[in-house]
Design an enzyme around this catalytic site. Structure first.
Site, PDB file in Angstrom:
ATOM      1  N   ASP A 150       0.825  -1.211   0.000  1.00 42.23           N
ATOM      2  CA  ASP A 150       0.000   0.000   0.000  1.00 42.23           C
ATOM      3  C   ASP A 150       0.861   1.264   0.000  1.00 42.23           C
ATOM      4  OD1 ASP A 150      -2.242   1.551   0.138  1.00 42.23           O
ATOM      5  OD2 ASP A 150      -2.629   1.201   2.258  1.00 42.23           O
ATOM      6  N   HIS A 151       0.621   2.118  -0.987  1.00 38.85           N
ATOM      7  CA  HIS A 151       1.310   3.414  -1.082  1.00 38.85           C
ATOM      8  C   HIS A 151       2.829   3.269  -1.086  1.00 38.85           C
ATOM      9  CE1 HIS A 151      -2.235   5.901  -1.004  1.00 38.85           C
ATOM     10  NE2 HIS A 151      -2.704   5.193   0.006  1.00 38.85           N
ATOM     11  N   GLU A 200      -2.196  -0.621  -9.124  1.00 42.04           N
ATOM     12  CA  GLU A 200      -3.199   0.421  -8.894  1.00 42.04           C
ATOM     13  C   GLU A 200      -2.483   1.770  -8.894  1.00 42.04           C
ATOM     14  OE1 GLU A 200      -6.437   0.238  -5.913  1.00 42.04           O
ATOM     15  OE2 GLU A 200      -5.432   1.894  -4.907  1.00 42.04           O
ATOM     16  N   LYS A 207     -10.915   9.178   8.319  1.00 39.44           N
ATOM     17  CA  LYS A 207     -10.592   7.828   8.783  1.00 39.44           C
ATOM     18  C   LYS A 207     -11.667   7.283   9.724  1.00 39.44           C
ATOM     19  CE  LYS A 207      -6.487   7.326   6.843  1.00 39.44           C
ATOM     20  NZ  LYS A 207      -6.189   6.264   5.869  1.00 39.44           N
ATOM     21  N   HIS A 238     -10.659   4.893  -1.944  1.00 42.13           N
ATOM     22  CA  HIS A 238      -9.716   4.921  -0.832  1.00 42.13           C
ATOM     23  C   HIS A 238     -10.391   5.464   0.427  1.00 42.13           C
ATOM     24  CE1 HIS A 238      -5.500   4.520  -2.792  1.00 42.13           C
ATOM     25  NE2 HIS A 238      -6.362   3.660  -3.300  1.00 42.13           N
TER      26      HIS A 238
END
EC number: 5.1.2.7
Length: 420
Positions: free
Chosen positions: A83-84, A180, A222, A262
């Protein structure tokens, strides 16, 4: 583009497992979905920052996922998301991961080489003038200056994604992973024609992306619900689906290319819009959740009472005392009202029911506290510092924790998004 070996199915859900103890209970939610008649494949995601905070390694996430798949007899695909990542952080993700979210946020808005921008605009005359995208009623009217400005904003980022992708191909082999590209960390939502320009640039870089995360209207904080204009989001989502379908035909991008939402966990008010859009269009969607599972661990501990409840209270006390430090890295994706945070002394006197009612994401419960929930969402560093003591509490209260994790993922996420 080359035929892909690893193909992400139509529906997928990104699941975060901060402490590598909930893979089985997360997968159980996907098993329930399959029993209900729909396949939703899990993508376990954990960023380099999260690994660094916890002191974990991607290999541990892979081990936990593989064990859960074996134990539950899961035969559908599943993935592990780096991720990222970027070129400075990717190395330790190479072996265990087969899904890579290319992080180009730092390059968005940085001007590309003027010669590259000019070449891009010359290469794509179809983007200048009247642009008609099937499925969108009104055509878009652009000029060379507009296309140049969008290319200036995003081309350097796409080129950076290209460099990361080619490095991954060199190290893992073409078709051995799902790429992605995330474009959500920017100042304003992309219009469908802007998304089309970005996709044209991605095709030029020969990145066979299977998911793309654009910026949508509203706030995606979040662990709490969507804040914004739901009808406007619904319109943008439908139009983005149309832009992707058009780009697939126009530029030869993978046929299974789909939207990735996201910070998609707990965005309950937009789930019906997502479900309706993918149902009517036949498109797919990747719903990215992460910290919602960590919060269910705390809920499970609190619900169990005794030592579990004491651990939950201790996590809150420490998070409250270090809230500025914990919140700083997430400042753009949380909205905490300090006046609404109960004191640790007050929380120390709570029953299991009071703690769970404040934290569980049930907006019909008057005791639900979104500020407390967001603080605990970013407070996983506190549990990480507890080390084995926290992990042993999870194991001692496995039934309560697992039940909450599975129920949350299936009932509050999978059911409304994928089943309707």
């Amino acid at each position: 583009m080359n035929e892909l070996i690893k193909q992400l199915p139509r529906f997928s859900i990104g699941v975060g497992d901060r402490f590598a103890h909930q893979a089985k209970s997360q997968l159980a939610a996907c098993v329930q979905a399959k029993s209900a008649g729909i396949e939703v494949v899990p993508v376990w995601n954990k960023s380099n920052r999260e690994h660094n905070i916890i002191g974990s390694d991607p290999a541990q996430t892979r081990k936990a996922a593989d064990a859960a798949v074996k134990e539950l007899g899961w035969t559908a695909p599943f993935y592990l998301d780096a991720d990222h990542i970027n070129l400075t952080t990717v190395e330790r993700f190479l072996a265990p991961c087969d899904f890579f979210t290319l992080d180009v946020a730092e390059m968005i808005g940085k001007p590309a080489d003027p010669a590259d921008v000019k070449a891009f605009v010359s290469r794509h005359p179809e983007l200048v003038g009247t642009v008609t995208i099937p499925g969108i009623t009104e055509p878009f009217h652009t000029d060379e200056a507009f296309v140049t400005s969008i290319a200036n904003k995003f081309l350097a980022a796409v080129q950076d994604a290209g460099r990361i992708y080619r490095f991954l191909v060199e190290r893992k082999g073409e078709g051995n992973f799902v790429p992605e590209v995330s474009m959500d960390e920017t100042d304003s939502p992309q219009t469908p024609v802007e998304l089309l320009i970005i996709l044209a640039a991605i095709a030029d870089e020969k990145i066979p992306i299977q998911t793309i995360a654009p910026k949508f209207t509203g706030r995606f904080n979040k662990g709490v619900d969507y804040v914004g204009d739901v009808p406007q989001f619904a319109r943008e989502f439908r139009e983005d689906i149309a832009a992707i379908a058009f780009a697939v035909q126009k530029y030869g991008l993978p046929a299974n290319l789909k939207l990735s939402v996201h910070s998609g966990s707990d965005k309950f008010s937009i789930y019906k819009s997502i479900h309706d859009a993918v149902t009517s269009s036949g498109a797919g969607v990747h719903l990215k959740t992460a910290g919602t599972t960590w919060l269910e661990e705390i809920i499970g501990l609190a619900e169990a009472g005794g030592a579990g409840l004491e651990i939950a209270k201790e996590v809150y006390r420490e998070a409250y005392g270090h809230r500025e430090e914990l919140c700083a890295p997430y400042a753009t994706v949380i909205d905490i009202d300090p006046a609404k945070l109960p004191t640790p002394e007050a929380v120390d006197g709570w029953t299991s029911e009071q703690f769970v009612s404040a934290l569980r994401h049930d907006q019909s419960n008057p005791a639900y506290n979104a500020s407390l929930r967001q603080l605990l969402h970013v407070g996983f560093k506190v549990a990480a510092k507890m080390g084995d003591r926290y992990l042993k509490a999870l194991e001692a209260n496995e039934e309560s924790v697992a039940r909450n994790v599975t129920t949350n993922l299936f009932d509050r996420h999978i059911r409304p998004v994928f089943l309707g």
